[in-house]
Design a protein around this motif. Structure first.
Motif, PDB file in Angstrom:
ATOM      1  N   ASN A 104       0.857  -1.193   0.000  1.00 54.08           N
ATOM      2  CA  ASN A 104       0.000   0.000   0.000  1.00 54.08           C
ATOM      3  C   ASN A 104       0.898   1.250   0.000  1.00 54.08           C
ATOM      4  O   ASN A 104       1.492   1.587   1.022  1.00 54.08           O
ATOM      5  CB  ASN A 104      -0.904  -0.010   1.235  1.00 54.08           C
ATOM      6  N   THR A 105       0.976   1.908  -1.153  1.00 54.52           N
ATOM      7  CA  THR A 105       1.877   3.062  -1.284  1.00 54.52           C
ATOM      8  C   THR A 105       1.385   4.287  -0.528  1.00 54.52           C
ATOM      9  O   THR A 105       2.132   5.263  -0.390  1.00 54.52           O
ATOM     10  CB  THR A 105       2.039   3.422  -2.772  1.00 54.52           C
ATOM     11  N   LYS A 106       0.160   4.270  -0.058  1.00 53.88           N
ATOM     12  CA  LYS A 106      -0.356   5.421   0.681  1.00 53.88           C
ATOM     13  C   LYS A 106       0.187   5.468   2.110  1.00 53.88           C
ATOM     14  O   LYS A 106       0.169   6.506   2.760  1.00 53.88           O
ATOM     15  CB  LYS A 106      -1.888   5.372   0.709  1.00 53.88           C
ATOM     16  N   ILE A 107       0.636   4.326   2.594  1.00 56.45           N
ATOM     17  CA  ILE A 107       1.210   4.264   3.939  1.00 56.45           C
ATOM     18  C   ILE A 107       2.696   4.570   3.854  1.00 56.45           C
ATOM     19  O   ILE A 107       3.375   4.049   2.970  1.00 56.45           O
ATOM     20  CB  ILE A 107       0.985   2.869   4.566  1.00 56.45           C
ATOM     21  N   PRO A 108       3.281   5.403   4.736  1.00 57.05           N
ATOM     22  CA  PRO A 108       4.731   5.676   4.716  1.00 57.05           C
ATOM     23  C   PRO A 108       5.524   4.384   4.758  1.00 57.05           C
ATOM     24  O   PRO A 108       5.200   3.468   5.521  1.00 57.05           O
ATOM     25  CB  PRO A 108       4.948   6.522   5.973  1.00 57.05           C
ATOM     26  N   PHE A 109       6.568   4.314   3.944  1.00 57.74           N
ATOM     27  CA  PHE A 109       7.330   3.072   3.799  1.00 57.74           C
ATOM     28  C   PHE A 109       7.990   2.678   5.121  1.00 57.74           C
ATOM     29  O   PHE A 109       8.115   1.487   5.422  1.00 57.74           O
ATOM     30  CB  PHE A 109       8.389   3.230   2.701  1.00 57.74           C
ATOM     31  N   GLN A 110       8.407   3.650   5.904  1.00 55.28           N
ATOM     32  CA  GLN A 110       9.000   3.354   7.209  1.00 55.28           C
ATOM     33  C   GLN A 110       8.005   2.578   8.078  1.00 55.28           C
ATOM     34  O   GLN A 110       8.371   1.603   8.736  1.00 55.28           O
ATOM     35  CB  GLN A 110       9.403   4.678   7.885  1.00 55.28           C
ATOM     36  N   GLN A 111       6.733   2.966   8.015  1.00 53.43           N
ATOM     37  CA  GLN A 111       5.696   2.282   8.795  1.00 53.43           C
ATOM     38  C   GLN A 111       5.438   0.885   8.257  1.00 53.43           C
ATOM     39  O   GLN A 111       5.243  -0.066   9.025  1.00 53.43           O
ATOM     40  CB  GLN A 111       4.396   3.110   8.752  1.00 53.43           C
ATOM     41  N   LEU A 112       5.476   0.735   6.909  1.00 57.36           N
ATOM     42  CA  LEU A 112       5.288  -0.586   6.310  1.00 57.36           C
ATOM     43  C   LEU A 112       6.367  -1.558   6.762  1.00 57.36           C
ATOM     44  O   LEU A 112       6.091  -2.728   7.043  1.00 57.36           O
ATOM     45  CB  LEU A 112       5.305  -0.468   4.785  1.00 57.36           C
ATOM     46  N   LEU A 113       7.631  -1.047   6.816  1.00 53.74           N
ATOM     47  CA  LEU A 113       8.726  -1.906   7.267  1.00 53.74           C
ATOM     48  C   LEU A 113       8.541  -2.343   8.715  1.00 53.74           C
ATOM     49  O   LEU A 113       8.750  -3.510   9.067  1.00 53.74           O
ATOM     50  CB  LEU A 113      10.066  -1.176   7.108  1.00 53.74           C
ATOM     51  N   LEU A 114       8.172  -1.398   9.567  1.00 51.79           N
ATOM     52  CA  LEU A 114       7.964  -1.732  10.977  1.00 51.79           C
ATOM     53  C   LEU A 114       6.839  -2.745  11.145  1.00 51.79           C
ATOM     54  O   LEU A 114       6.926  -3.670  11.964  1.00 51.79           O
ATOM     55  CB  LEU A 114       7.662  -0.450  11.772  1.00 51.79           C
ATOM     56  N   ASP A 115       5.756  -2.575  10.339  1.00 50.36           N
ATOM     57  CA  ASP A 115       4.647  -3.544  10.392  1.00 50.36           C
ATOM     58  C   ASP A 115       5.117  -4.917   9.938  1.00 50.36           C
ATOM     59  O   ASP A 115       4.720  -5.945  10.518  1.00 50.36           O
ATOM     60  CB  ASP A 115       3.496  -3.072   9.503  1.00 50.36           C
ATOM     61  N   LEU A 116       5.978  -4.919   8.875  1.00 52.69           N
ATOM     62  CA  LEU A 116       6.496  -6.194   8.371  1.00 52.69           C
ATOM     63  C   LEU A 116       7.315  -6.901   9.450  1.00 52.69           C
ATOM     64  O   LEU A 116       7.138  -8.106   9.694  1.00 52.69           O
ATOM     65  CB  LEU A 116       7.352  -5.935   7.124  1.00 52.69           C
ATOM     66  N   PHE A 117       8.217  -6.151  10.078  1.00 53.58           N
ATOM     67  CA  PHE A 117       9.059  -6.761  11.121  1.00 53.58           C
ATOM     68  C   PHE A 117       8.202  -7.242  12.295  1.00 53.58           C
ATOM     69  O   PHE A 117       8.484  -8.281  12.907  1.00 53.58           O
ATOM     70  CB  PHE A 117      10.105  -5.756  11.602  1.00 53.58           C
ATOM     71  N   GLN A 118       7.126  -6.523  12.593  1.00 49.96           N
ATOM     72  CA  GLN A 118       6.237  -6.906  13.698  1.00 49.96           C
ATOM     73  C   GLN A 118       5.508  -8.207  13.378  1.00 49.96           C
ATOM     74  O   GLN A 118       5.308  -9.055  14.246  1.00 49.96           O
ATOM     75  CB  GLN A 118       5.235  -5.769  13.960  1.00 49.96           C
ATOM     76  N   GLN A 119       5.115  -8.362  12.078  1.00 46.85           N
ATOM     77  CA  GLN A 119       4.390  -9.571  11.682  1.00 46.85           C
ATOM     78  C   GLN A 119       5.235 -10.825  11.880  1.00 46.85           C
ATOM     79  O   GLN A 119       4.712 -11.889  12.198  1.00 46.85           O
ATOM     80  CB  GLN A 119       3.987  -9.466  10.207  1.00 46.85           C
ATOM     81  N   TYR A 120       6.549 -10.686  11.657  1.00 47.02           N
ATOM     82  CA  TYR A 120       7.418 -11.859  11.739  1.00 47.02           C
ATOM     83  C   TYR A 120       8.031 -12.048  13.131  1.00 47.02           C
ATOM     84  O   TYR A 120       8.736 -13.020  13.356  1.00 47.02           O
ATOM     85  CB  TYR A 120       8.530 -11.758  10.689  1.00 47.02           C
ATOM     86  N   THR A 121       7.801 -11.119  14.020  1.00 46.93           N
ATOM     87  CA  THR A 121       8.330 -11.251  15.387  1.00 46.93           C
ATOM     88  C   THR A 121       7.478 -12.246  16.165  1.00 46.93           C
ATOM     89  O   THR A 121       6.233 -12.160  16.181  1.00 46.93           O
ATOM     90  CB  THR A 121       8.327  -9.889  16.093  1.00 46.93           C
ATOM     91  N   THR A 122       8.140 -13.209  16.779  1.00 46.24           N
ATOM     92  CA  THR A 122       7.456 -14.211  17.615  1.00 46.24           C
ATOM     93  C   THR A 122       8.136 -14.249  18.975  1.00 46.24           C
ATOM     94  O   THR A 122       9.119 -13.535  19.217  1.00 46.24           O
ATOM     95  CB  THR A 122       7.527 -15.600  16.964  1.00 46.24           C
ATOM     96  N   LYS A 123       7.614 -15.099  19.823  1.00 42.27           N
ATOM     97  CA  LYS A 123       8.242 -15.221  21.142  1.00 42.27           C
ATOM     98  C   LYS A 123       9.606 -15.882  21.052  1.00 42.27           C
ATOM     99  O   LYS A 123      10.400 -15.808  21.986  1.00 42.27           O
ATOM    100  CB  LYS A 123       7.332 -16.005  22.096  1.00 42.27           C
TER     101      LYS A 123
END
Length: 544
Positions: free
Chosen positions: A420-439
Motif C-alpha cells: 500500500n503506497t499510501k502508507i509511509p514506507f518506514q511504517q510498512l517496514l515496521l509492520d512487516l518486522f512486527q508480523q514476523y516477530t514471535t516469542k
C-alpha cells in the motif's frame, strides 16, 4: 635441410642490414638537405632564392621538423623568421619569431641566450617597420638585459641607435653609438671591424644632426683599410658622399661616389649598384642615367617576378590550408555522425531494456496478484468453510491444524499482494518486522528511520519490501534463529541493506525462495550477495 635454413637466415640477416642502412641514409638525407637549404637561404639576398627556401622550409615544418631535435627546430624557426622579413612579410616573420621562443621554452637543457637576443632584436626591427617605436624599444631593452657579451650588446646598441635615427632623435642615436665604442675594447675578435662600423654610423648620425661627423667618418675609412669587408667600405664611402652632398660640395663628394659605385660592382648586388648610381646622378653625372634606368627596370622586373612567386607560394599555402581544413571538417562531421549514431543506438537499447524490465516486473506483479487472489478467494475461504463445518466437533487438533493452514494461506496472500503506497514506507517496514516477530524470534531494524525514503523510487521500495519479506520467511521457516538484525545505509544514489540472523546457516547454494529474491533484485538492476556457514548464521548484502 639445415643448410637451406642457414641460407634462409643469412638472406634475412643481409636484408635486415640493408633495411637499417637504407633507413639510416634516408634519415640523414633529410637533415643534410635541410642544412643546405638553411645555409643558402640564411645567406641569400636573392628574392627568388628566398621564396624557394621558404617553400622548402614550410614543407619541412609540416613533414619532418617536429621529428628533429629542439635546438634544430629553433634554428629553422629563426631562419624562417629572418627570411620572411627579407621578403617583406612582417606578420609571418613575427609568427616564426614567436614559434622560436616557444621552442626555446621547451628546450630546458640548452642555453639559447644568443638566439633569444637575435629574435628579440628581430621583433624590435619588425615593430620599427610598423612605426611602433615604443614597442620596438621595449624589445631592444629586453635583449640588452639578456646580453652577456660585448658582441651581443653592440648588436643591440646598433639596432637601438637605428631606431633613434628613424625617429630623428639624433642626440640619442649619437649617445648610443658612443656607448658602443666604449665596449669595443672588450671584444675578443673583430675589434677593428666593430670600431669601423660604430664610427661610420656615429659620423653619419652627427652629419644628420649637426652637419658634422667627417672626423669619425675619416677614422672609419682608415680602419676599413685594415679589414676585408667590401660592404663596410661601401657604407663608409656612401656616408662620406652624403656628407659632402649635404654640404653642397660636389667636387669633394664625387671621388667617394665613384668609389662607392666601384665597390657596389664588387659586391655584385644590384640594389647596392642602384644606390651608388643614384648618388652619382645627384652629383650631375648624367652619363650614368641610362644605366640607372636600365638597372631600375631590371630590379623592378626581378622584384615583380619575386612578388609573383611569393604570391603563388602564399596561394598554394592557402589552398593547402583550405584543403586541410575541409578534410578536418569532414573528419569532424564523420565523428559527430558516429557519436549521434552511437547515442541513438544506446538510447534505443536503453529504451528496449527498460521496456523489457518493465514488462518483466509487470508480469511478476500480475502473477503474484493472481496467486494471492487465488489463495485468498479459493484456498483460504474453502479452508475457512471447512473449519466452520467441523467447529462443533470435539477434534481440537484438526481445528488447530486447519487454523494453521488458514494462517499460512493468508500470509502467502499478503506476501504476494502489492504494498500500500499510501502508507509511509518506514511504517510498512515496521509492520512487516512486527508480523514476523514471535516469542522465539526478535527482529531489530537499524537506521531505517535515517533513510530518506521519499528519494527512493516506488519500484525499489516494493522490491525491497518483498525481498525482506522472503528473507524473513526463510529465517522463520528454516534457520531456527533467535534474532535478526536489518541494517540500512544510504549513500548518494544507492541504498544498502545488511540482513543477518544467528540461525543454523547452510552450505547449500540459494534455492527456492532465495532464488526468487535474486530475480527480484536483478529486475531492478540491484545486487545481492548471500553468505551462509553451517552453525554460524545467514547473511545477505543488498544494494539497489
Amino acid at each position: 635441410m639445415k643448410r637451406i635454413l642457414l641460407s634462409f637466415l643469412f638472406f634475412y640477416f643481409i636484408l635486415g642490414l640493408f633495411t637499417i642502412y637504407s633507413s639510416s641514409i634516408h634519415a640523414q638525407s633529410k637533415p643534410d638537405s635541410l642544412d643546405v637549404v638553411l645555409n643558402t637561404t640564411r645567406l641569400s639576398e636573392n628574392k627568388l632564392e628566398l621564396v624557394e627556401g621558404i617553400r622548402y622550409l614550410e614543407q619541412a615544418e609540416t613533414n619532418t621538423l617536429l621529428q628533429l631535435p629542439l635546438y634544430y627546430q629553433i634554428y629553422v624557426y629563426e631562419v624562417m623568421a629572418n627570411t620572411y622579413y627579407k621578403l617583406g612579410d612582417l606578420n609571418s616573420s613575427e609568427v616564426y619569431s614567436v614559434k622560436g621562443f616557444s621552442a626555446i621554452k621547451s628546450d630546458v637543457e640548452t642555453d639559447h641566450t644568443s638566439t633569444k637576443i637575435r629574435l628579440l632584436c628581430l621583433l624590435g626591427i619588425l615593430q620599427k617597420e610598423r612605426q611602433l617605436y615604443d614597442l620596438a624599444s621595449e624589445y631592444y631593452e629586453q635583449a640588452l638585459r639578456l646580453s652577456k657579451t660585448a658582441t651581443d650588446s653592440l648588436s643591440i646598441l646598433n639596432n637601438q641607435a637605428t631606431l633613434f635615427k628613424e625617429q630623428k632623435k639624433y642626440s640619442k642615436a649619437i649617445a648610443t653609438y658612443e656607448t658602443g665604442l666604449t665596449l669595443v675594447s672588450r671584444l675578443d675578435s673583430k675589434k677593428v671591424y666593430q670600431k669601423a662600423k660604430l664610427l661610420d654610423n656615429l659620423g653619419n648620425a652627427r652629419s644628420l644632426a649637426t652637419g658634422e661627423g667627417l672626423t669619425e667618418l675619416n677614422q672609419a675609412l682608415q680602419l676599413s683599410k685594415q679589414i676585408s669587408s667590401t660592404v663596410r667600405s661601401y657604407s663608409i664611402n656612401r656616408h662620406i658622399t652624403q656628407y659632402y652632398i649635404r654640404k653642397a660640395d660636389t667636387t669633394s663628394a664625387l671621388p667617394y661616389a665613384l668609389t662607392t659605385y666601384q665597390l657596389s660592382k664588387e659586391i655584385g648586388d644590384t640594389s647596392y649598384k642602384k644606390e651608388a648610381l643614384s648618388l652619382l646622378l645627384q652629383l650631375n653625372q648624367k652619363q650614368y642615367g641610362l644605366q640607372y634606368v636600365q638597372l631600375s627596370d631590371s630590379l623592378n622586373i626581378a622584384q615583380q617576378t619575386a612578388d609573383n612567386a611569393y604570391a603563388l607560394l602564399k596561394y598554394d599555402k592557402s589552398e593547402a590550408e583550405k584543403n586541410a581544413l575541409a578534410a578536418e571538417i569532414d573528419k569532424q562531421r564523420t565523428l559527430i555522425f558516429g557519436i549521434i549514431l552511437l547515442f541513438i543506438t544506446l538510447s534505443a537499447s536503453f529504451l528496449i531494456i527498460t521496456r523489457i524490465q518493465r514488462k518483466r516486473r509487470h508480469a511478476i506483479a500480475e502473477t503474484e496478484q493472481r496467486i494471492a487472489k487465488h489463495i485468498h478467494d479459493d484456498i483460504a475461504n474453502n479452508i475457512f468453510l471447512v473449519m466452520n463445518k467441523i467447529q462443533n466437533t470435539n477434534d481440537d487438533q484438526v481445528i488447530d491444524d486447519l487454523s494453521h493452514i488458514y494462517d499460512q494461506a493468508r500470509h502467502i496472500s499478503r506476501a504476494n499482494t502489492p504494498i500500500n503506497t499510501k502508507i509511509p514506507f518506514q511504517q510498512l517496514l515496521l509492520d512487516l518486522f512486527q508480523q514476523y516477530t514471535t516469542k522465539h524470534l526478535k527482529i531489530t531494524p537499524q537506521n531505517s528511520s535515517n533513510i530518506n525514503w521519499e528519494k527512493v523510487s516506488a519500484k525499489k521500495k516494493e522490491m525491497l519490501y518483498k525481498v525482506l519479506q522472503e528473507l524473513l520467511t526463510n529465517t522463520l521457516k528454516h534457520s531456527e534463529a533467535t534474532f535478526v538484525v536489518v541494517k540500512f545505509e544510504q549513500n548518494k544514489g544507492s541504498l544498502r541493506v545488511d540482513y543477518r540472523d544467528n540461525g543454523k546457516g547452510t552450505s547449500n547454494k540459494p534455492s527456492g525462495g532465495l532464488l526468487n529474491v535474486e530475480n527480484r533484485i536483478h529486475a531492478i538492476s540491484g545486487t545481492i550477495t548471500f553468505t551462509s556457514v553451517p552453525n554460524k548464521g545467514f547473511r545477505a548484502k543488498i544494494e539497489v
